[in-house]
Each structure stands twice: as structure tokens, then as C-alpha cells.
Design a protein around this motif. Structure first.
Motif, PDB file in Angstrom:
ATOM      1  N   PRO A  58      94.864  33.730  80.991  1.00  0.00           N
ATOM      2  CA  PRO A  58      93.790  32.922  80.294  1.00  0.00           C
ATOM      3  C   PRO A  58      93.099  33.591  79.249  1.00  0.00           C
ATOM      4  N   ASN A  59      93.090  34.903  79.177  1.00  0.00           N
ATOM      5  CA  ASN A  59      92.443  35.733  78.129  1.00  0.00           C
ATOM      6  C   ASN A  59      93.173  36.226  77.229  1.00  0.00           C
ATOM      7  N   ALA A  60      94.313  35.595  76.928  1.00  0.00           N
ATOM      8  CA  ALA A  60      95.381  36.019  75.950  1.00  0.00           C
ATOM      9  C   ALA A  60      94.772  36.374  74.413  1.00  0.00           C
ATOM     10  N   ALA A  61      93.911  35.562  74.186  1.00  0.00           N
ATOM     11  CA  ALA A  61      92.988  35.524  72.966  1.00  0.00           C
ATOM     12  C   ALA A  61      92.021  36.680  72.973  1.00  0.00           C
ATOM     13  N   GLY A  62      91.688  37.281  73.972  1.00  0.00           N
ATOM     14  CA  GLY A  62      90.677  38.404  74.349  1.00  0.00           C
ATOM     15  C   GLY A  62      89.258  37.824  73.908  1.00  0.00           C
ATOM     16  N   LYS A  63      88.859  36.599  73.955  1.00  0.00           N
ATOM     17  CA  LYS A  63      87.472  35.926  73.606  1.00  0.00           C
ATOM     18  C   LYS A  63      86.739  36.174  74.678  1.00  0.00           C
ATOM     19  N   CYS A  64      86.813  36.643  76.048  1.00  0.00           N
ATOM     20  CA  CYS A  64      85.997  37.015  77.073  1.00  0.00           C
ATOM     21  C   CYS A  64      86.120  38.305  77.239  1.00  0.00           C
ATOM     22  N   PRO A  65      85.008  39.035  76.960  1.00  0.00           N
ATOM     23  CA  PRO A  65      84.858  40.618  77.146  1.00  0.00           C
ATOM     24  C   PRO A  65      85.244  41.234  78.437  1.00  0.00           C
ATOM     25  N   VAL A  66      86.119  42.244  78.166  1.00  0.00           N
ATOM     26  CA  VAL A  66      86.342  42.839  79.604  1.00  0.00           C
ATOM     27  C   VAL A  66      85.227  43.905  80.009  1.00  0.00           C
ATOM     28  N   ARG A  67      84.887  43.957  81.008  1.00  0.00           N
ATOM     29  CA  ARG A  67      83.896  45.065  81.645  1.00  0.00           C
ATOM     30  C   ARG A  67      84.519  45.709  82.849  1.00  0.00           C
ATOM     31  N   THR A  68      84.477  47.083  82.529  1.00  0.00           N
ATOM     32  CA  THR A  68      85.173  47.847  83.743  1.00  0.00           C
ATOM     33  C   THR A  68      84.169  47.709  84.888  1.00  0.00           C
ATOM     34  N   ARG A  69      84.988  47.531  86.113  1.00  0.00           N
ATOM     35  CA  ARG A  69      84.377  47.467  87.436  1.00  0.00           C
ATOM     36  C   ARG A  69      83.217  46.527  87.415  1.00  0.00           C
ATOM     37  N   GLN A  70      83.510  45.449  86.800  1.00  0.00           N
ATOM     38  CA  GLN A  70      82.283  44.507  86.706  1.00  0.00           C
ATOM     39  C   GLN A  70      82.931  43.061  86.659  1.00  0.00           C
ATOM     40  N   ARG A  71      82.473  42.002  87.455  1.00  0.00           N
ATOM     41  CA  ARG A  71      83.243  40.814  87.430  1.00  0.00           C
ATOM     42  C   ARG A  71      82.302  39.916  86.465  1.00  0.00           C
ATOM     43  N   VAL A  72      83.063  39.268  85.452  1.00  0.00           N
ATOM     44  CA  VAL A  72      82.839  38.377  84.515  1.00  0.00           C
ATOM     45  C   VAL A  72      83.409  36.919  85.001  1.00  0.00           C
ATOM     46  N   VAL A  73      82.318  36.149  84.764  1.00  0.00           N
ATOM     47  CA  VAL A  73      82.783  34.690  84.749  1.00  0.00           C
ATOM     48  C   VAL A  73      82.896  34.219  83.404  1.00  0.00           C
ATOM     49  N   CYS A  74      84.185  33.769  82.939  1.00  0.00           N
ATOM     50  CA  CYS A  74      84.576  33.513  81.560  1.00  0.00           C
ATOM     51  C   CYS A  74      84.500  31.984  81.249  1.00  0.00           C
ATOM     52  N   VAL A  75      83.440  31.520  80.683  1.00  0.00           N
ATOM     53  CA  VAL A  75      83.494  30.024  80.385  1.00  0.00           C
ATOM     54  C   VAL A  75      83.888  29.533  79.057  1.00  0.00           C
ATOM     55  N   ASP A  76      85.016  29.077  78.797  1.00  0.00           N
ATOM     56  CA  ASP A  76      85.762  28.852  77.534  1.00  0.00           C
ATOM     57  C   ASP A  76      85.515  27.256  77.438  1.00  0.00           C
ATOM     58  N   LEU A  77      84.344  27.004  76.441  1.00  0.00           N
ATOM     59  CA  LEU A  77      84.216  25.752  76.222  1.00  0.00           C
ATOM     60  C   LEU A  77      85.127  24.902  75.301  1.00  0.00           C
ATOM     61  N   ASP A  78      85.823  25.697  74.502  1.00  0.00           N
ATOM     62  CA  ASP A  78      86.885  25.094  73.563  1.00  0.00           C
ATOM     63  C   ASP A  78      87.984  24.609  74.444  1.00  0.00           C
ATOM     64  N   ARG A  79      88.438  25.222  75.325  1.00  0.00           N
ATOM     65  CA  ARG A  79      89.554  24.845  76.518  1.00  0.00           C
ATOM     66  C   ARG A  79      89.193  23.904  77.592  1.00  0.00           C
ATOM     67  N   GLN A  80      87.611  24.190  77.839  1.00  0.00           N
ATOM     68  CA  GLN A  80      87.093  23.601  79.085  1.00  0.00           C
ATOM     69  C   GLN A  80      87.657  23.946  80.164  1.00  0.00           C
ATOM     70  N   LEU A  81      87.813  25.512  80.366  1.00  0.00           N
ATOM     71  CA  LEU A  81      88.547  26.265  81.412  1.00  0.00           C
ATOM     72  C   LEU A  81      87.426  27.432  81.644  1.00  0.00           C
ATOM     73  N   LEU A  82      87.541  27.935  83.156  1.00  0.00           N
ATOM     74  CA  LEU A  82      86.889  28.728  83.456  1.00  0.00           C
ATOM     75  C   LEU A  82      87.812  29.827  84.397  1.00  0.00           C
ATOM     76  N   TRP A  83      87.537  31.097  84.367  1.00  0.00           N
ATOM     77  CA  TRP A  83      87.926  31.965  85.222  1.00  0.00           C
ATOM     78  C   TRP A  83      87.138  33.224  85.430  1.00  0.00           C
ATOM     79  N   VAL A  84      87.561  34.080  86.613  1.00  0.00           N
ATOM     80  CA  VAL A  84      86.588  35.069  86.822  1.00  0.00           C
ATOM     81  C   VAL A  84      87.498  36.567  86.734  1.00  0.00           C
TER      82      VAL A  84
END
Length: 252
Positions: free
Chosen positions: A122-148
């Protein structure tokens, strides 16, 4: 346009009473009960209880996502419904349990296609920042999608969401889960907010209390999930997990 009464009745019986499995796109199992397409009444039998829509008849109506659906299905992209378009859309709807399977290119059909496109990466475009050893909830308003994601690894989702409507847009940027309430009720609107995980000034990730995550016009700023998705997300996150929101909800 009026919503088909059969669709509206099915949508309002959602969430806490859900009894149908939700195994995700392509699972081959029963899908969740909010996969009921929002089909407008065209002043004919189609879309009315007991009419052609219930029988699975092919619609001649061009849906609001006609071009997007045509592109996804590799059909000629002209934004106009044809018999071939309708049959291809109906085949997709039948495969994934979207009802009524009349070939109408509405928000549920297009939402499920977006979800399919995001599977695997889901992060193929790289719009959700990657944080090493940290969970990030990614909320994509454009596509109305969420992932962790944890680092580059997706540990939950993607799933479909419904975010803030015009005038109540979900706030973008970095946030943090600061409070969790399993059985929250909104103090402002009096609606149930199961599995609430607050991340910014009253905005929360939570289960939708009625209707569908694909239904318009949107929330009052919160990130709505289906009941089963919100329940699963509750078991993934904890206090101080980061939330990153970007993009713009279509129509806002």
C-alpha cells in the motif's frame, strides 16, 4: 437521487450485530455486510425492492466512478456505460460479494477496487514515512485507506476507511494515539464510537456506528472503520503509537 431502499436497509443493520465473516479482498469467503452498492433510483424498477436490481439485471446507468472502474478493468475509458462495461463490472461485483450486482460503478465497487490495488504494497508511492522500530498508522485520505507499518513491514491492513466530510476534514500531519476507549459514545453527537483510539483533538480511529464506510458524505473528522476492522486495529495499537495523515478526501 434516492438510494435504493434495499441498500439503505442493509447498510443500517451494520457493525455491532455483524455476523458475516470479513476475510478481505480475494479471500473467496463471505464478505462484510457493508458491501452494498449505493445505487440511485432511475425511476424504473432498477434499485427498488423486488425490481430488476434485486434480480441482478444489468443497469444502463453510468456510475460516478465509471471512468475509474473502466480503467481498473482495462475497458475502453469513455465514462459511458456499455453492455460490455456492465457485464465486466457485474463479474467483479459477483466475485467480491458486492450487492446488488447490477454493474453500477458506485462508491462501494470503486472503493473495493482501490483496496485491491493496494494489496501487498500500500505504500508503493512512499507517502507514509517509514520509522525504524516504530509503528506508524498510515491514513491515506486520497484513497480512503488505512494500514499500519513497522519500519517497512505492513503489519495491519490495508483497509477501507471513511474520513471527514467537507468542513470537517480530518487533520493532516503527524499525530499520536493519546487515549483509547473501547465503548466510547460521542459527547457532541451522541453516537456510539466502538474501539475509539484518539489521535488529535477529539479525532479518533473508531468503528462506524451505522451505515457504510463507503457511504457519503463522510465523518465529522474521525477516521471510520468497519466494526471488524476497528476491532482488529484495537488489538494492534497501543498508546503513543504514531499516526500520519496525508492527502485530501475526494469531494472535500
Amino acid at each position: 437521487m434516492r438510494l435504493a431502499a434495499v441498500a439503505l436497509a442493509a447498510m443500517t443493520a451494520l457493525a455491532p450485530t455483524r455476523a458475516i465473516a470479513d476475510d478481505g479482498p480475494g479471500s473467496g469467503h463471505s464478505v462484510n455486510v457493508d458491501l452494498v452498492e449505493l445505487v440511485p433510483d432511475d425511476d424504473s424498477d432498477a434499485g427498488e425492492p423486488g425490481g430488476d436490481a434485486d434480480a441482478g439485471a444489468c443497469t444502463g446507468q453510468s456510475g460516478p466512478y465509471q471512468r475509474e472502474v473502466e480503467k481498473y478493468l482495462k475497458l475502453p475509458v469513455d465514462g459511458s456505460q456499455s453492455p460490455a462495461d456492465c457485464e465486466a463490472i457485474r463479474a467483479f461485483q459477483s466475485e467480491y460479494g458486492i450487492t446488488p450486482d447490477t454493474g453500477y460503478a458506485g462508491p462501494v465497487t470503486w472503493g473495493w477496487m482501490r483496496l485491491e490495488q493496494a494489496q501487498g504494497n500500500p505504500n508503493a508511492a512512499g507517502k507514509c514515512p517509514v520509522r525504524t522500530r516504530q509503528r506508524v498508522v498510515c491514513v491515506d485520505l486520497d484513497r480512503q485507506l488505512l494500514w499500519v507499518q513497522s519500519g517497512k513491514k505492513v503489519i495491519y491492513g490495508p483497509v477501507s476507511i471513511r474520513t471527514g466530510r467537507r468542513g470537517y476534514e480530518t487533520r493532516i500531519g503527524w499525530h499520536e494515539v493519546y487515549e483509547r476507549k473501547r465503548d466510547q459514545v460521542s459527547e457532541i453527537y451522541g453516537t456510539k464510537m466502538p474501539f475509539s483510539q484518539f489521535f488529535d483533538g477529539g479525532e479518533a480511529l473508531h468503528a462506524i456506528s451505522s451505515g457504510s464506510v463507503y457511504g457519503p458524505p463522510g465523518s465529522y473528522g474521525c477516521v471510520n472503520l468497519s466494526y471488524s476492522d476497528a476491532q482488529s486495529l484495537w488489538g494492534v495499537l497501543k498508546l503513543k503509537d504514531r499516526v500520519y495523515v496525508w492527502g485530501r478526501k475526494p469531494g472535500t
